[in-house]
Design a protein around this motif. Structure first.
Motif, PDB file in Angstrom:
ATOM      1  N   LEU A 140       0.704  -1.322   0.026  1.00 52.38           N
ATOM      2  CA  LEU A 140      -0.156  -0.004  -0.009  1.00 52.38           C
ATOM      3  C   LEU A 140       0.980   1.307  -0.114  1.00 52.38           C
ATOM      4  CD1 LEU A 140      -2.903  -0.862   2.649  1.00 52.38           C
ATOM      5  CD2 LEU A 140      -2.690  -1.236  -0.155  1.00 52.38           C
ATOM      6  N   GLY A 141       2.050   1.281   0.708  1.00 48.38           N
ATOM      7  CA  GLY A 141       2.939   2.499   0.542  1.00 48.38           C
ATOM      8  C   GLY A 141       3.301   2.806  -0.532  1.00 48.38           C
ATOM      9  N   TRP A 142       3.873   1.734  -1.496  1.00 45.51           N
ATOM     10  CA  TRP A 142       4.092   1.919  -2.944  1.00 45.51           C
ATOM     11  C   TRP A 142       3.074   2.274  -3.652  1.00 45.51           C
ATOM     12  CZ3 TRP A 142       9.241   2.706  -3.687  1.00 45.51           C
ATOM     13  CH2 TRP A 142      10.150   2.129  -3.391  1.00 45.51           C
ATOM     14  N   ALA A 143       1.775   1.791  -3.634  1.00 48.17           N
ATOM     15  CA  ALA A 143       0.807   2.211  -4.320  1.00 48.17           C
ATOM     16  C   ALA A 143       0.446   3.590  -3.945  1.00 48.17           C
ATOM     17  CB  ALA A 143      -0.391   1.429  -3.869  1.00 48.17           C
ATOM     18  N   ALA A 144       0.709   4.184  -2.883  1.00 53.35           N
ATOM     19  CA  ALA A 144       0.203   5.614  -2.359  1.00 53.35           C
ATOM     20  C   ALA A 144       1.228   6.473  -3.152  1.00 53.35           C
ATOM     21  CB  ALA A 144       0.358   5.820  -0.812  1.00 53.35           C
ATOM     22  N   LEU A 145       2.659   5.932  -3.135  1.00 51.14           N
ATOM     23  CA  LEU A 145       3.728   6.706  -3.721  1.00 51.14           C
ATOM     24  C   LEU A 145       3.498   6.981  -5.442  1.00 51.14           C
ATOM     25  CD1 LEU A 145       6.596   8.174  -3.811  1.00 51.14           C
ATOM     26  CD2 LEU A 145       7.450   5.983  -4.141  1.00 51.14           C
ATOM     27  N   VAL A 146       2.923   5.683  -6.054  1.00 47.57           N
ATOM     28  CA  VAL A 146       2.503   5.808  -7.441  1.00 47.57           C
ATOM     29  C   VAL A 146       1.489   6.911  -7.771  1.00 47.57           C
ATOM     30  CG1 VAL A 146       1.665   4.584  -9.142  1.00 47.57           C
ATOM     31  CG2 VAL A 146       3.461   3.378  -7.976  1.00 47.57           C
ATOM     32  N   LEU A 147       0.594   7.153  -6.666  1.00 48.60           N
ATOM     33  CA  LEU A 147      -0.402   7.912  -7.112  1.00 48.60           C
ATOM     34  C   LEU A 147      -0.108   9.437  -6.741  1.00 48.60           C
ATOM     35  CD1 LEU A 147      -3.732   6.330  -5.211  1.00 48.60           C
ATOM     36  CD2 LEU A 147      -3.036   6.534  -7.619  1.00 48.60           C
ATOM     37  N   VAL A 148       0.901   9.542  -5.737  1.00 49.49           N
ATOM     38  CA  VAL A 148       1.371  11.075  -5.741  1.00 49.49           C
ATOM     39  C   VAL A 148       2.020  11.273  -7.057  1.00 49.49           C
ATOM     40  CG1 VAL A 148       3.168  12.109  -4.252  1.00 49.49           C
ATOM     41  CG2 VAL A 148       1.507  10.686  -3.061  1.00 49.49           C
ATOM     42  N   VAL A 149       2.998  10.423  -7.466  1.00 49.56           N
ATOM     43  CA  VAL A 149       4.021  10.646  -8.666  1.00 49.56           C
ATOM     44  C   VAL A 149       2.558  11.170  -9.989  1.00 49.56           C
ATOM     45  CG1 VAL A 149       5.262   9.967 -10.512  1.00 49.56           C
ATOM     46  CG2 VAL A 149       5.529   9.297  -8.177  1.00 49.56           C
ATOM     47  N   ALA A 150       1.703  10.257  -9.928  1.00 51.52           N
ATOM     48  CA  ALA A 150       0.710  10.614 -11.091  1.00 51.52           C
ATOM     49  C   ALA A 150      -0.036  11.739 -10.528  1.00 51.52           C
ATOM     50  CB  ALA A 150      -0.551   9.483 -10.729  1.00 51.52           C
ATOM     51  N   GLY A 151      -0.259  12.128  -9.478  1.00 59.84           N
ATOM     52  CA  GLY A 151      -0.819  13.577  -9.239  1.00 59.84           C
ATOM     53  C   GLY A 151       0.106  14.632  -9.508  1.00 59.84           C
ATOM     54  N   ALA A 152       1.235  14.501  -9.266  1.00 61.13           N
ATOM     55  CA  ALA A 152       2.249  15.345  -9.696  1.00 61.13           C
ATOM     56  C   ALA A 152       2.246  15.749 -11.149  1.00 61.13           C
ATOM     57  CB  ALA A 152       3.530  15.115  -8.956  1.00 61.13           C
ATOM     58  N   SER A 153       2.558  14.712 -11.825  1.00 63.76           N
ATOM     59  CA  SER A 153       2.527  14.656 -13.252  1.00 63.76           C
ATOM     60  C   SER A 153       1.005  15.482 -13.810  1.00 63.76           C
ATOM     61  CB  SER A 153       2.689  13.125 -13.755  1.00 63.76           C
ATOM     62  OG  SER A 153       1.586  12.717 -13.870  1.00 63.76           O
ATOM     63  N   ASP A 154      -0.008  15.183 -13.210  1.00 60.34           N
ATOM     64  CA  ASP A 154      -1.101  15.858 -13.590  1.00 60.34           C
ATOM     65  C   ASP A 154      -0.974  17.306 -13.575  1.00 60.34           C
ATOM     66  OD1 ASP A 154      -4.137  15.640 -14.689  1.00 60.34           O
ATOM     67  OD2 ASP A 154      -4.456  16.211 -12.943  1.00 60.34           O
TER      68      ASP A 154
END
Length: 211
Positions: free
Chosen positions: A51-65
């Protein structure tokens, strides 16, 4: 007073119209492609219960958006591909996220139904848009705010399910962002429906004048 003629307001200032290019390989487009490429990484992390890595992926996605829109507007890199790719990447990411989070019991399935009902509402308007050859409405600030809130809230909800001192705070902030994002998501859907109806009326009125 200088510049005032009676009670009549002066001419409205001209709005800056950003050029739209046919370039494919721009930084904003690459960021949208990266966001799309991260979808299977996010799903893989959830399936492994990382879940920690999944959360990090979402953070990167939000930053790229957030970054691709800023870069496109600031440097005049708005492209026709980007106008299609950016909302597609957003919708695909949100779809994968809500389904994945519901599958691991981070969010309830009824919330998934609420978010997908909005997408169904948009899809049902597609035949009307196609029949009248209407342009695709531009992504609005409210639409970007909805996506930002959802992509910001979901990783916080994931972190809230990881044991630590941050659990309660992450869940509280995450749910606040998700609720606001859901409301704004529907506001943009209703606004889009109103825009489509308005454009259809304009086309019909123009057709009557021509006849």
């Amino acid at each position: 007073m200088t510049g005032v003629q009676g009670d009549r307001p002066g001419p409205a200032p001209e709005q800056r119209v950003l050029p739209v290019t046919d370039r494919l390989w721009t930084v904003p487009n690459l960021l949208s492609m990266v966001r799309l490429a991260l979808v299977p990484v996010f799903v893989w992390s959830l399936l492994r219960h990382e879940l920690g890595w999944a959360a990090l992926v979402l953070v990167v996605a939000g930053a790229s958006d957030f970054a691709d829109g800023k870069i496109a507007r600031h440097y005049g890199l708005t492209s026709r591909l980007g106008q299609v790719l950016d909302p597609v990447a957003d919708r695909l990411y949100i779809a994968a996220t809500v389904l994945g989070l519901a599958a691991v019991s981070v969010i309830p399935w009824w919330l998934v139904a609420v978010l997908f009902a909005r997408e169904a509402f948009i899809v049902l308007m597609y035949p009307v848009v196609r029949r009248h050859a209407l342009p695709i409405p531009e992504v609005t600030f409210i639409g970007k705010a909805a996506t930002f809130n959802l992509l910001g809230g979901f990783p916080l909800l994931l972190l809230g399910h990881v044991e630590g001192w941050w659990t309660v705070l992450s869940l509280a902030c995450g749910w606040a962002l998700v609720w606001w994002g859901t409301v704004l998501y529907w506001v943009t859907g209703v606004t889009y429906g109103w825009q489509v109806a308005h454009m259809v009326r304009q086309r019909r009125d123009a057709g009557r004048v021509v006849r």
